[in-house]
Design a protein around this motif. Sequence first.
Motif, mmCIF file in Angstrom:
data_model
loop_
_atom_site.group_PDB
_atom_site.id
_atom_site.type_symbol
_atom_site.label_atom_id
_atom_site.label_comp_id
_atom_site.label_asym_id
_atom_site.label_seq_id
_atom_site.Cartn_x
_atom_site.Cartn_y
_atom_site.Cartn_z
ATOM 1 N N THR A 29 0.872 -1.177 0.000
ATOM 2 C CA THR A 29 0.000 0.000 0.000
ATOM 3 C C THR A 29 0.903 1.219 0.000
ATOM 4 O OG1 THR A 29 -1.787 -1.111 1.185
ATOM 5 C CG2 THR A 29 -1.780 1.286 1.230
ATOM 6 N N LEU A 51 -2.633 3.465 -3.444
ATOM 7 C CA LEU A 51 -3.205 2.229 -3.963
ATOM 8 C C LEU A 51 -2.674 1.048 -3.160
ATOM 9 C CD1 LEU A 51 -2.739 2.808 -7.813
ATOM 10 C CD2 LEU A 51 -4.894 2.929 -6.547
ATOM 11 N N THR A 52 -3.429 -0.043 -3.193
ATOM 12 C CA THR A 52 -2.969 -1.293 -2.601
ATOM 13 C C THR A 52 -2.777 -2.312 -3.712
ATOM 14 O OG1 THR A 52 -4.057 -0.909 -0.478
ATOM 15 C CG2 THR A 52 -3.522 -3.181 -1.032
ATOM 16 N N ASP A 110 -1.967 -6.169 -4.402
ATOM 17 C CA ASP A 110 -1.965 -7.500 -3.795
ATOM 18 C C ASP A 110 -1.480 -8.490 -4.849
ATOM 19 O OD1 ASP A 110 -2.557 -10.027 -2.742
ATOM 20 O OD2 ASP A 110 -4.318 -9.302 -1.674
ATOM 21 N N GLN A 126 -4.360 -8.057 -7.800
ATOM 22 C CA GLN A 126 -5.340 -6.982 -7.800
ATOM 23 C C GLN A 126 -4.713 -5.650 -7.405
ATOM 24 O OE1 GLN A 126 -8.452 -8.258 -5.121
ATOM 25 N NE2 GLN A 126 -9.564 -9.330 -6.739
ATOM 26 N N THR A 128 -6.170 -2.097 -5.878
ATOM 27 C CA THR A 128 -7.373 -1.574 -5.244
ATOM 28 C C THR A 128 -7.210 -0.091 -4.954
ATOM 29 O OG1 THR A 128 -7.788 -3.718 -4.213
ATOM 30 C CG2 THR A 128 -8.986 -1.841 -3.325
ATOM 31 N N THR A 129 -8.199 0.707 -5.349
ATOM 32 C CA THR A 129 -8.173 2.150 -5.142
ATOM 33 C C THR A 129 -8.745 2.501 -3.776
ATOM 34 O OG1 THR A 129 -10.393 2.602 -5.983
ATOM 35 C CG2 THR A 129 -8.620 2.379 -7.621
ATOM 36 N N GLY A 160 -12.316 1.685 -3.361
ATOM 37 C CA GLY A 160 -12.718 0.284 -3.349
ATOM 38 C C GLY A 160 -12.815 -0.362 -4.719
ATOM 39 N N THR A 161 -12.507 0.388 -5.770
ATOM 40 C CA THR A 161 -12.486 -0.189 -7.112
ATOM 41 C C THR A 161 -11.293 -1.121 -7.236
ATOM 42 O OG1 THR A 161 -13.488 1.807 -8.029
ATOM 43 C CG2 THR A 161 -12.422 0.319 -9.577
ATOM 44 N N THR A 162 -11.508 -2.269 -7.848
ATOM 45 C CA THR A 162 -10.456 -3.275 -7.978
ATOM 46 C C THR A 162 -10.183 -3.570 -9.448
ATOM 47 O OG1 THR A 162 -11.032 -4.310 -5.860
ATOM 48 C CG2 THR A 162 -9.778 -5.638 -7.415
ATOM 49 N N TYR A 163 -8.894 -3.578 -9.798
ATOM 50 C CA TYR A 163 -8.463 -3.928 -11.149
ATOM 51 C C TYR A 163 -7.607 -5.192 -11.074
ATOM 52 C CZ TYR A 163 -9.714 0.966 -12.001
ATOM 53 O OH TYR A 163 -10.370 2.174 -12.077
ATOM 54 N N HIS A 164 -7.912 -6.141 -11.928
ATOM 55 C CA HIS A 164 -7.170 -7.401 -11.961
ATOM 56 C C HIS A 164 -6.051 -7.306 -12.991
ATOM 57 C CE1 HIS A 164 -6.531 -11.744 -11.581
ATOM 58 N NE2 HIS A 164 -6.393 -11.765 -12.898
#
Length: 206
Positions: free
Chosen positions: A8, A141-142, A144, A149, A151-152, A155-159
Amino acid sequence: MDAFTTLTGLVAPLDRLNVDTDQIIPKQFLKTIKRTGLREGLFYDWRRRKDGSQDPEFFLNQPHYQQASILLTRDNFGCGSSREHAPWALLDQGFRCILAPSFADIFYNNCFQNGILPVVLQGSEIQALFDGVAAHDGYRLTIDLAAQQVTTPEGTTYHFEIDPFRKDCLYRGLDAIGLTLQHAAQIGAYEQRRRTQAPWLFQDVR
C-alpha cells in the motif's frame, strides 16, 4: 531480493509515453555496478531546467512525492537499451511497483529480477488512476500480488495478469541467484561426486 506480497503506497504520476531507459537513467550514471546511489540520476534530464536548476513542476522535485512507492505511467515504459541500471535507479528511489498499459520486454523482465512488480492494466484503467491522482492529494493504492489486484481508495479493484513462475519468485523474494541457492545441497553433492569420479579435474594448476 526483497519479497513482494502486498504493497500500500503513495502513487507518483509520470504522464509520458515511450519513456526510454536513457531518460530513466542517463548514460553518465552507468559507470557503477552497485545497485545503490542511483536515485540522483533517475530522470536526471527531466528533473532539471536548461540552466541546471531543478524544475519544480517535475514530480520527483515535489516533496510530497518523495515517499512514493508506486509509479503510474503510460505505454511502452522502459523502451530503448537493455541497461539494468534503469530498474536499479527506480528501486533506489523507492519504487516497488510500476503501473502502465505496456512495457518494453527487456525492462519488464529486469524488473522481476530486481524486486519490482510491473503491472499491466488496460488504458482506460490507467486513465482512471491518473484521474484519481489528479483529484486527490496523497492518492494511495494497494497492490496484492497473491490476488493479482490493484485496489483504489474508493474500493475499485483492477485485476492484472502475471506469469505464475515470475509471480512465485517475486512473492518469495527469489532472483536467479536465490533460485540456484535453493539447490545448494544437491550442487555440493554433485561436486563431491565429480571430485571422486574425476580427481584430475580438480588438480592445482602450477
